[in-house]
Design a protein around this motif. Structure first.
Motif, PDB file in Angstrom:
ATOM      1  N   GLU A   4       0.836  -1.209   0.000  1.00 54.31           N
ATOM      2  CA  GLU A   4       0.000   0.000   0.000  1.00 54.31           C
ATOM      3  C   GLU A   4       0.867   1.254   0.000  1.00 54.31           C
ATOM      4  OE1 GLU A   4      -3.066   2.137   3.000  1.00 54.31           O
ATOM      5  OE2 GLU A   4      -3.311  -0.031   2.749  1.00 54.31           O
ATOM      6  N   THR A   5       1.945   1.241   0.753  1.00 55.31           N
ATOM      7  CA  THR A   5       2.872   2.375   0.793  1.00 55.31           C
ATOM      8  C   THR A   5       3.560   2.543  -0.557  1.00 55.31           C
ATOM      9  OG1 THR A   5       3.258   1.923   3.136  1.00 55.31           O
ATOM     10  CG2 THR A   5       4.821   3.367   2.033  1.00 55.31           C
ATOM     11  N   SER A   7       2.369   1.686  -3.447  1.00 55.70           N
ATOM     12  CA  SER A   7       1.370   2.206  -4.371  1.00 55.70           C
ATOM     13  C   SER A   7       1.186   3.712  -4.190  1.00 55.70           C
ATOM     14  CB  SER A   7       0.043   1.479  -4.152  1.00 55.70           C
ATOM     15  OG  SER A   7      -0.965   2.031  -4.945  1.00 55.70           O
ATOM     16  N   ARG A   8       1.182   4.164  -2.945  1.00 52.70           N
ATOM     17  CA  ARG A   8       1.035   5.602  -2.675  1.00 52.70           C
ATOM     18  C   ARG A   8       2.264   6.374  -3.146  1.00 52.70           C
ATOM     19  NH1 ARG A   8      -1.867   6.020   3.236  1.00 52.70           N
ATOM     20  NH2 ARG A   8      -3.846   5.119   2.550  1.00 52.70           N
ATOM     21  N   LYS A  10       4.222   5.563  -5.680  1.00 49.90           N
ATOM     22  CA  LYS A  10       4.125   5.636  -7.145  1.00 49.90           C
ATOM     23  C   LYS A  10       3.114   6.691  -7.557  1.00 49.90           C
ATOM     24  CE  LYS A  10       5.493   0.930  -8.341  1.00 49.90           C
ATOM     25  NZ  LYS A  10       5.049  -0.333  -8.943  1.00 49.90           N
ATOM     26  N   LEU A  11       1.995   6.767  -6.853  1.00 55.32           N
ATOM     27  CA  LEU A  11       0.971   7.765  -7.146  1.00 55.32           C
ATOM     28  C   LEU A  11       1.508   9.173  -6.922  1.00 55.32           C
ATOM     29  CD1 LEU A  11      -1.995   8.340  -7.885  1.00 55.32           C
ATOM     30  CD2 LEU A  11      -2.513   8.196  -5.451  1.00 55.32           C
ATOM     31  N   LEU A  12       2.212   9.384  -5.837  1.00 51.35           N
ATOM     32  CA  LEU A  12       2.795  10.687  -5.536  1.00 51.35           C
ATOM     33  C   LEU A  12       3.842  11.069  -6.572  1.00 51.35           C
ATOM     34  CD1 LEU A  12       3.001  13.063  -3.549  1.00 51.35           C
ATOM     35  CD2 LEU A  12       4.763  11.758  -2.352  1.00 51.35           C
TER      36      LEU A  12
END
Length: 115
Positions: A4-5, A7-8, A10-12
């Motif tokens: 989850e971290t 993924s966040r 990569k999104l950032l």
């Protein structure tokens, strides 16, 4: 690292890089529009280039005989017409520059080029 971290992160990273690229493109387009508004020769070259690019896009997207006009082709067709119109506005800007305020034409060119 937690999935989850990761993924966040990569999104950032994607958001930051997208913002930087968008800012860079905006500065380039604004600089080109400013140059068009003050330099007649650059306006001529930019107008010819836009008309040629729009024509090439239009030529590549045109369906061959018997092929349907898909939504993708239609949207790219509309985009190519907008590029051709922005090239024509470069020539109109040259004619209007001496008589009137050129802000309305630059607004339309910015809309077409940023599309």
């Amino acid at each position: 690292m937690n999935p989850e971290t990761e993924s966040r992160m990569k999104l950032l990273l994607s958001a930051v890089l997208g913002g930087l690229i968008g800012t860079f493109i905006s500065v380039i387009v604004d600089s080109a529009l400013f140059e068009i508004s003050i330099n007649g020769f650059f306006s001529l070259i930019f107008g010819i280039s836009l008309i040629l690019i729009g024509g090439l896009i239009l030529w590549r997207v045109a369906p061959e005989e018997g092929q349907p006009l898909t939504p993708w082709r239609l949207s790219v067709f509309v985009f190519s017409i907008m590029v051709i119109c922005s090239g024509m506005f470069c020539f109109l800007l040259e004619n209007v520059r001496a008589k009137h305020n050129e802000v309305p034409n630059i607004r339309y060119m910015g809309t077409f080029v940023d599309a």
